[in-house]
Design a protein around this motif. Structure first.
Motif, mmCIF file in Angstrom:
data_model
loop_
_atom_site.group_PDB
_atom_site.id
_atom_site.type_symbol
_atom_site.label_atom_id
_atom_site.label_comp_id
_atom_site.label_asym_id
_atom_site.label_seq_id
_atom_site.Cartn_x
_atom_site.Cartn_y
_atom_site.Cartn_z
ATOM 1 N N SER A 33 0.819 -1.216 0.000
ATOM 2 C CA SER A 33 0.000 0.000 0.000
ATOM 3 C C SER A 33 0.854 1.267 0.000
ATOM 4 O O SER A 33 0.393 2.338 -0.398
ATOM 5 N N LYS A 34 2.111 1.162 0.439
ATOM 6 C CA LYS A 34 3.003 2.317 0.481
ATOM 7 C C LYS A 34 4.019 2.315 -0.660
ATOM 8 O O LYS A 34 4.617 3.351 -0.966
ATOM 9 N N ALA A 35 4.224 1.147 -1.285
ATOM 10 C CA ALA A 35 5.314 0.996 -2.247
ATOM 11 C C ALA A 35 5.168 1.908 -3.451
ATOM 12 O O ALA A 35 6.161 2.376 -4.005
ATOM 13 N N TRP A 36 3.921 2.179 -3.889
ATOM 14 C CA TRP A 36 3.733 3.022 -5.072
ATOM 15 C C TRP A 36 4.311 4.411 -4.865
ATOM 16 O O TRP A 36 4.760 5.053 -5.808
ATOM 17 N N TRP A 37 4.304 4.871 -3.607
ATOM 18 C CA TRP A 37 4.807 6.214 -3.300
ATOM 19 C C TRP A 37 6.242 6.164 -2.792
ATOM 20 O O TRP A 37 6.678 7.027 -2.044
ATOM 21 N N GLN A 38 6.953 5.141 -3.206
ATOM 22 C CA GLN A 38 8.386 5.044 -2.953
ATOM 23 C C GLN A 38 9.101 4.749 -4.270
ATOM 24 O O GLN A 38 8.484 4.290 -5.241
ATOM 25 N N GLY A 39 10.389 5.035 -4.303
ATOM 26 C CA GLY A 39 11.156 4.786 -5.511
ATOM 27 C C GLY A 39 12.584 4.422 -5.166
ATOM 28 O O GLY A 39 13.088 4.729 -4.077
ATOM 29 N N LEU A 40 13.262 3.767 -6.088
ATOM 30 C CA LEU A 40 14.629 3.310 -5.889
ATOM 31 C C LEU A 40 15.614 4.444 -6.147
ATOM 32 O O LEU A 40 15.588 5.066 -7.210
ATOM 33 N N GLU A 41 16.477 4.713 -5.171
ATOM 34 C CA GLU A 41 17.543 5.702 -5.336
ATOM 35 C C GLU A 41 18.855 5.031 -5.737
ATOM 36 O O GLU A 41 19.455 5.373 -6.748
ATOM 37 N N ASP A 42 19.313 4.082 -4.914
ATOM 38 C CA ASP A 42 20.610 3.474 -5.166
ATOM 39 C C ASP A 42 20.724 2.209 -4.328
ATOM 40 O O ASP A 42 19.806 1.846 -3.579
ATOM 41 N N ALA A 43 21.866 1.531 -4.456
ATOM 42 C CA ALA A 43 22.130 0.326 -3.674
ATOM 43 C C ALA A 43 23.630 0.221 -3.455
ATOM 44 O O ALA A 43 24.416 0.416 -4.392
ATOM 45 N N GLN A 44 24.030 -0.085 -2.227
ATOM 46 C CA GLN A 44 25.443 -0.261 -1.890
ATOM 47 C C GLN A 44 25.518 -0.802 -0.468
ATOM 48 O O GLN A 44 24.566 -0.676 0.314
#
Length: 258
Positions: free
Chosen positions: A45-56
């Motif tokens: 329900s919250k994932a749509w209003w999140q986005g991927l920035e980076d990974a490390q």
């Protein structure tokens, strides 16, 4: 597939997958040693209003939105790359970039103010008052080190000298005529080109080809057909492996000649 980022320290790919019809978003990691896919436990329900920035550092960093109409990023959430457990959050900050000694963030409501360096594993503040110019240099310097074995293609558009040169090469080798734009990467033993041809009804078909330096064709893959426009970063290369995204949802990996 909406966005791909690489954790070069692991190495893993972090993937953002979105379905605009159902307003659903999912986040996954792909272990590049075993090609094992891990779905991260993010609340649907919250994932749509999140986005991927980076990974490390075996972590995946997501952003939220301060203004959903303009897409302004606000909030940084660090998730474990295996299961997706939340490791830390900074609700009022926004992600700027990764440096060799930390993560640079800024206040989402004051983007022109000096930045803060935080520990990417804990979110704790390491240093305040970093200028925009210094922050940009720190991120650029780390990128050179971080992406030593990573290769993105360069885009050439119709009308640019290199576009015509590469088009002539493809025409000589295959008789085909690329249009609009192409992406090009040259390694020690391979040339990789992503190009477009006109489709039957005026749209575009996208292909990726791999040649050796003697001009011999080793691979040709259709990435998409019936396209209304061009894309960017249609392929990337990491540790001599070629990563292709077919039809927006199929990830294929090929080993290039060493």
């Amino acid at each position: 597939m909406w966005r791909i980022r690489i954790d070069t320290s692991t190495p893993k790919l972090a993937l953002e997958v979105r379905d605009s019809d159902l307003l659903l978003a999912h986040f996954c990691t792909l272990d590049l040693a075993e090609f094992r896919l891990n779905k991260l436990a993010v609340n649907p329900s919250k994932a749509w209003w999140q986005g991927l920035e980076d990974a490390q550092h075996n972590l995946v960093f997501l952003h939220g939105y301060g203004d959903r109409k303009t897409g302004q990023h606000k909030g940084v959430t660090a998730l474990a790359a295996e299961g997706g457990e939340v490791q830390w959050q900074l609700d009022e900050m926004a992600f700027y970039g990764l440096a060799s000694d930390g993560m640079l963030v800024y206040r989402a409501d004051a983007p022109d103010q000096p930045l803060t360096l935080v520990n990417p594993k804990t979110g704790n503040t390491l240093r305040d008052g970093i200028s925009q110019q210094t922050a940009a240099s720190l991120v650029a310097d780390f990128s050179q080190t971080r992406y030593t074995n990573w290769e993105y293609p360069v885009m050439y558009k119709d009308g640019e000298p290199y576009f015509e040169e590469v088009c002539n090469f493809i025409a000589d080798q295959s008789g085909e005529k690329p249009v609009v734009a192409l992406e090009y990467a040259e390694l020690s033993n391979n040339i990789v080109i992503s190009y477009y041809e006109e489709g039957a009804v005026g749209n575009l078909d996208n292909f990726v080809v791999v040649y050796d330096l003697q001009g011999n064709l080793h691979l040709k893959v259709k990435l998409g057909s019936g396209l209304s426009g061009i894309g960017s970063d249609t392929f990337f290369i990491f540790n001599l492996q070629l990563y292709l995204l077919r039809d927006k949802h199929i990830l294929q990996v090929y080993r290039l000649l060493a």
